[in-house]
Design a protein around this motif. Structure first.
Motif, mmCIF file in Angstrom:
data_model
loop_
_atom_site.group_PDB
_atom_site.id
_atom_site.type_symbol
_atom_site.label_atom_id
_atom_site.label_comp_id
_atom_site.label_asym_id
_atom_site.label_seq_id
_atom_site.Cartn_x
_atom_site.Cartn_y
_atom_site.Cartn_z
ATOM 1 N N UNK A 95 1.045 -1.138 -0.220
ATOM 2 C CA UNK A 95 0.011 -0.181 -0.550
ATOM 3 C C UNK A 95 1.100 1.347 0.348
ATOM 4 N N UNK A 96 0.148 2.494 -1.131
ATOM 5 C CA UNK A 96 1.666 3.093 -1.073
ATOM 6 C C UNK A 96 0.516 4.637 0.325
ATOM 7 N N UNK A 97 1.609 4.905 0.268
ATOM 8 C CA UNK A 97 0.689 6.529 1.191
ATOM 9 C C UNK A 97 0.371 7.513 -0.009
ATOM 10 N N UNK A 98 -0.635 7.711 -0.416
ATOM 11 C CA UNK A 98 -1.719 8.785 -0.458
ATOM 12 C C UNK A 98 -0.729 10.052 -1.091
ATOM 13 N N UNK A 99 0.242 10.454 0.061
ATOM 14 C CA UNK A 99 1.242 11.441 -0.762
ATOM 15 C C UNK A 99 2.077 11.425 -1.138
ATOM 16 N N UNK A 100 1.953 10.587 -1.644
ATOM 17 C CA UNK A 100 3.448 9.859 -2.782
ATOM 18 C C UNK A 100 2.329 10.004 -4.100
ATOM 19 N N UNK A 101 1.340 10.030 -3.727
ATOM 20 C CA UNK A 101 0.902 9.804 -5.807
ATOM 21 C C UNK A 101 0.787 10.917 -6.638
ATOM 22 N N UNK A 102 1.039 10.776 -7.311
ATOM 23 C CA UNK A 102 1.100 10.204 -8.419
ATOM 24 C C UNK A 102 2.049 9.223 -8.898
ATOM 25 N N UNK A 103 3.502 10.304 -8.247
ATOM 26 C CA UNK A 103 4.595 9.425 -8.777
ATOM 27 C C UNK A 103 4.510 8.183 -8.379
ATOM 28 N N UNK A 104 4.552 7.807 -6.958
ATOM 29 C CA UNK A 104 4.871 6.243 -6.251
ATOM 30 C C UNK A 104 2.812 5.884 -6.659
ATOM 31 N N UNK A 105 3.413 3.931 -7.837
ATOM 32 C CA UNK A 105 1.831 3.555 -7.769
ATOM 33 C C UNK A 105 2.088 2.065 -6.928
ATOM 34 N N UNK A 106 1.130 1.718 -6.524
ATOM 35 C CA UNK A 106 0.999 0.551 -5.577
ATOM 36 C C UNK A 106 1.400 0.086 -6.118
ATOM 37 N N UNK A 107 0.361 -0.803 -8.004
ATOM 38 C CA UNK A 107 0.407 -1.749 -8.666
ATOM 39 C C UNK A 107 1.831 -1.551 -8.810
ATOM 40 N N UNK A 108 2.481 -0.635 -9.506
ATOM 41 C CA UNK A 108 3.662 -0.945 -11.019
ATOM 42 C C UNK A 108 4.933 -1.608 -9.634
ATOM 43 N N UNK A 109 4.891 -0.813 -7.717
ATOM 44 C CA UNK A 109 5.225 -1.683 -6.831
ATOM 45 C C UNK A 109 5.592 -3.207 -7.198
ATOM 46 N N UNK A 110 4.114 -3.501 -7.055
ATOM 47 C CA UNK A 110 4.165 -5.232 -6.168
ATOM 48 C C UNK A 110 4.121 -5.828 -7.939
ATOM 49 N N UNK A 111 3.717 -5.849 -9.289
ATOM 50 C CA UNK A 111 4.434 -5.648 -10.253
ATOM 51 C C UNK A 111 5.733 -5.608 -10.213
#
Length: 974
Positions: free
Chosen positions: A917-933
């Motif tokens: 799970x990614x902190x909302x403060x890090x969106x949209x640069x940091x994506x949980x879906x991309x991290x998991x992939x």
């Protein structure tokens, strides 16, 4: 009727000087009944009886098919008819006659209409039929002769049929000018019942709405709205054979049909059926209910916004709904019920989308329909409240389905890739499961600039049609060896071959020790039937129908399956001719036999019924009568039988019901039956003249197909007692007309249990029951399953703190639920246990969720202490499932809102679970879906999710590399 009576005009209906529709109908019936000696019969219900190929009764002749085909029982009322008149309720929607989509577009198509008809069965023919028709139209209804045109069959050289000059000459002798007597070819003036069977030339009477002395002969049969057919007189004189050739019928019949709506249009000087008093009260009620513009009779482009079309659709469809529901056809999911559902939904859509009427308009029109048609069809008045309830319930269900369908379309469109077609399988699901109209799907997609692949959709529809065609009914093709054709029946009668004496089927008694003893039966082979012809001899290995002078075999009728068994030739005890099925046709019992040796007319045979199968059928048939009585006793006298089927294995019974039968009612019904079984009541049976049988109080309507005398079956009360005038004995027990075979005392039934009950469609329930040893077995199995459920309940109460233990219990609940659904147990018990199992499943799910939350909280607390105030937490943690791992991630992020978390959990199987799970403060640069992939790809696995949360899995071999990748990915984004 010595002189034409003057029309008695009602001030309420019909314009000045015009006869109201009720008088037009009554005049037709009185003319044939009083002036020409016809017997007046009531309309048959629109649900066809004994004809699975028909969805609805669509012509007046449907109920007389057995007479035309020669299959009516010689002792039945039906077979005694010579001249008959009636007004028949007809529905043409679905099947061959499908007017549904045309209704509303013009002013003359209908789904429901009334057909006025007169019939002759081997009595009068062309001369009298034409003469009566002309007399009625010109002298009684006083239609100007110069506006009438008649057509006749002009012949067909390819079939070797000459023109029907006999008919032409009859019209000329009646004074019809030659210029008004017109020949037409086969497609216009030759009527056929179907691909095979009775057929013949017809003569039609057409009316010119314009008149004024003109000659409108050129407009006859040209589709002109000015010149319309009003009456068709069919002369049945041929039979179409399987090979396509025509043979003369042994007996000539007349079948005429005149649509009441068209006739009233003519007599009230209107140009549209909807302008007559059959429709104007309904159209007025629609206007009052929706408050929009009045009906103006506009069609096509002149009908802006399709408002007038909507009026016509709703007025027509509500009439159809009233008539069908009254006759036991309710909106449903297959056959006639499915067609009626489409009719109702089409009407609802026009009400809401075009007329902008509030919900409930359709049902509010029912009293007006009853007022218009109730005098002619009193059953409508009796059922008005039920019709309104069913219409309202189905309308509410459809409006709810429309809303669901709209949401599904919206959601699907949002998830679609750009420039692609709407998914065909979603459209098919909307259409097939929710009943969402296809044109509405197209319209909604068109508004969004999206299209549906119609070819792919049609392919799915075709596959569905093929699957249904190959369904349960596909195997029940009529066997040609047991269905006597009309010529063979006539030949048997002309050769004075007597009808089969089947009274030995009732020759059985109770022996000293309570066992049933079936009397032997010796018979003579009178005729053999094979390949649609009567034969004196059939060779070894061939299947054929055997007609005997007498038989103790029961032929399939009255819902009871036929006997099976064998016959032997006298003196040849070791050669058995197996009897596979038995059918009754026109008074002759036909035994379907495979000849193991040559079989000849004149052979003496001895018949042996399969006694075990017969006794099982007798038990289940008596049980059916008892069940019918018990259902009426528990659910009320309005509980009407809708159908039944009795086999050696079980009995099936369909009946009217307000709603699902409750557990308590099922138990009460079984108790009533068991009380009668324990009392070992005598089953009284006697043949009684039909006129006497009609006196019995509470007896269901007597069908005119019953042979006279009829057989009465009464449980516990002698037949003489129920026949006594004003006797109420029949109201206290089961008394039915029945040709079936029954037990002599109820005790032999031993037990009965209902093993299934479900609603077929709204308002009709079906129960399946078993008797004797099968009922006892069902109760024993029910007790075993109840003990298993009790055991599960006890274990569930102990509240294990182990997640795997609770998951095991949850799985057991699911397995037991499946077993319970597919096993024969008492239905009341099934319902009780299903309720308990549903509650256990909820308890298990809640417990698992609670335990998972506790575990997740503990693990999250431990990780927080380890990674105090870090912006990114990447770690491994033991977790039994992806669900728990996800909860740990969620709780970590909840307790430390600015932190992004990715956890891996190695499993015993070698798999590694991943959740992040990614902190909302890090969106949209940091994506949980991309991290998991990125992480799962490193472990040769897969992942997916949203920018905030994602999950996946991979292989343990790559786990160390995955942890490195996780950290590097996070650092590159932060």
């Amino acid at each position: 009727l010595a002189v034409p009576w003057r029309w008695r005009c009602s001030p309420r209906r019909g314009s000045a000087g015009c006869p109201p529709a009720g008088q037009v109908r009554a005049a037709f019936l009185r003319f044939f009944q009083e002036r020409h000696g016809h017997r007046r019969l009531p309309s048959a219900p629109v649900r066809p009886r004994g004809d699975p190929r028909l969805l609805f009764v669509n012509a007046g002749m449907n109920q007389f098919k057995p007479v035309f085909l020669g299959t009516a029982h010689p002792r039945s009322e039906l077979a005694q008819h010579r001249r008959v008149v009636n007004s028949q309720k007809c529905v043409r929607a679905g099947g061959k006659h499908n007017d549904l989509e045309d209704v509303g577009r013009d002013t003359y198509h209908h789904t429901f209409f009334e057909m006025l008809g007169n019939w002759s069965f081997g009595d009068y023919f062309k001369e009298e039929a034409c003469s009566m028709a002309w007399e009625l139209l010109t002298e009684v209804y006083e239609i100007p002769r110069d506006r009438l045109y008649v057509t006749y069959f002009g012949g067909d050289s390819s079939l070797g049929l000459s023109a029907d000059e006999e008919c032409r000459d009859v019209w000329l002798r009646l004074g019809v000018p030659a210029s008004h007597v017109l020949p037409f070819p086969l497609k216009d003036n030759f009527w056929e019942m179907g691909d095979t069977g009775p057929c013949g030339p017809c003569t039609e009477i057409h009316y010119d709405h314009v008149g004024g002395g003109r000659n409108a002969a050129a407009l006859v049969n040209q589709g002109s709205p000015d010149v319309v057919e009003i009456w068709n007189l069919v002369f049945m004189q041929y039979s179409r054979e399987v090979e396509g050739n025509l043979l003369p019928l042994p007996q000539h019949h007349v079948d005429t049909g005149m649509g009441l709506e068209r006739l009233v249009t003519v007599l009230q000087h209107k140009r549209s059926n909807y302008d007559t008093d059959l429709f104007t009260p309904i159209l007025d009620a629609i206007h009052k209910g929706c408050g929009g513009p009045r009906y103006q009779g506009l069609v096509g482009d002149a009908d802006v916004g399709r408002v007038n079309m909507a009026y016509r659709v709703v007025a027509d469809h509500v009439r159809t709904l009233c008539v069908c529901i009254t006759d036991g056809i309710y909106p449903g999911l297959s056959g006639a019920e499915l067609v009626l559902r489409r009719i109702l939904r089409r009407a609802v859509r026009f009400c809401s989308e075009v007329l902008h009427a509030p919900p409930g308009l359709l049902a509010s029109l029912v009293p007006t329909v009853v007022e218009v048609l109730g005098d002619a069809y009193p059953e409508l008045t009796k059922n008005a409240d039920q019709i309104m309830d069913i219409v309202n319930e189905n309308e509410a269900a459809f409006l709810s389905s429309l809303e669901r369908g709209r949401r599904i379309i919206e959601r699907t469109v949002q998830q679609m890739e750009p420039f692609t077609n709407f998914p065909t399988e979603v459209a098919w699901s909307l259409y097939g499961n929710l009943g969402f109209p296809l044109d509405l799907i197209d319209l909604m997609l068109e508004e969004k600039g999206i299209s549906l692949d119609s070819a792919a959709f049609n392919e799915l529809a075709l596959e569905d049609a093929k699957r249904k065609a190959g369904g349960p009914q596909a195997g029940h093709l009529e066997d040609s060896n047991t269905r006597l054709d009309v010529h063979s029946l006539a030949q048997l009668r002309s050769n004075n071959v007597p009808a089969t004496d089947d009274s030995p089927k009732y020759a059985y008694t109770l022996g000293q020790h309570g066992q049933y003893e079936f009397s032997p039966c010796q018979a003579t082979v009178l005729m053999l039937y094979r390949d649609q012809s009567l034969q004196k001899e059939v060779g070894a290995g061939q299947r054929c129908g055997v007609i005997l002078d007498r038989t103790n075999f029961y032929a399939e009728q009255g819902g009871q399956a036929s006997d099976q068994g064998y016959m032997i030739r006298l003196g040849q005890q070791d050669i058995l001719f197996p009897v596979e099925s038995v059918r009754l046709c026109g008074g002759y019992v036909i035994h379907e036999v495979t000849a193991v040796e040559t079989l000849r007319a004149g052979d003496q045979v001895q018949l042996f019924v399969d006694e075990a199968q017969r006794l099982a059928c007798m038990t289940n048939h008596t049980a059916t009568h008892l069940l019918n009585f018990a259902l009426r006793h528990v659910l009320g006298d309005n509980t009407e039988q809708r159908g039944s089927h009795v086999t050696a294995e079980q009995l099936r019974f369909d009946f009217d019901t307000k709603g699902p039968v409750t557990v308590e009612q099922l138990q009460q019904v079984e108790q009533v039956v068991q009380d009668v079984i324990k009392r070992n009541e005598v089953v009284h049976m006697a043949e009684v003249p039909l006129t006497l049988a009609r006196r019995v109080q509470g007896l269901r309507a007597v069908d005119e197909g019953y042979p006279d005398p009829v057989r009465i079956v009464s449980l516990g009360v002698p037949v003489e007692s129920v026949l006594t005038r004003d006797s109420e004995a029949a109201m206290q027990t089961s008394v039915e007309l029945c040709c079936g075979t029954h037990l002599l005392q109820t005790g032999a039934m031993e037990d009965l249990t209902i093993i299934n009950e479900r609603q077929l469609v709204k308002g009709i329930s079906r129960v399946i029951a078993v008797t004797g040893g099968q009922a006892k077995k069902a109760r024993e199995v029910g007790q075993c399953l109840a003990m298993e459920v009790d055991s599960l309940s006890l274990r569930m109460k102990q509240r294990s703190t182990s997640i795997p233990e609770m998951q095991k219990l949850s799985k057991e609940v699911g397995q037991l639920t499946k077993v319970l659904a597919s096993t024969a147990v008492p239905q009341w018990q099934r319902k009780e246990l299903q309720t308990i199992l549903k509650a256990l499943q909820r308890t298990a799910n809640t417990a698992i969720k609670k335990l998972e939350m506790q575990q997740a909280a503990e693990k999250a607390q431990s990780l927080l202490a380890k990674h105090c105030n870090q912006p990114v937490i990447i770690d491994t943690v033991p977790a039994d499932s992806l669900s728990i791992l996800m909860k740990v991630v969620n709780q970590l992020c909840d307790k430390s809102p600015g932190t992004s978390v990715l956890l891996l959990s190695p499993q015993v199987s070698g798999e590694v679970l991943c959740a992040c799970q990614v902190s909302k403060n890090c969106l949209p640069v940091f994506s949980a879906a991309d991290w998991a992939v990125a992480v799962c790809t490193q472990m040769e696995g897969k992942a997916g999710g949203s920018p905030i949360v994602a999950k996946g899995s991979g292989n343990a071999k790559g786990m160390q590399g995955a942890l490195t990748t996780a950290l590097e990915f996070a650092q590159s984004k932060l």
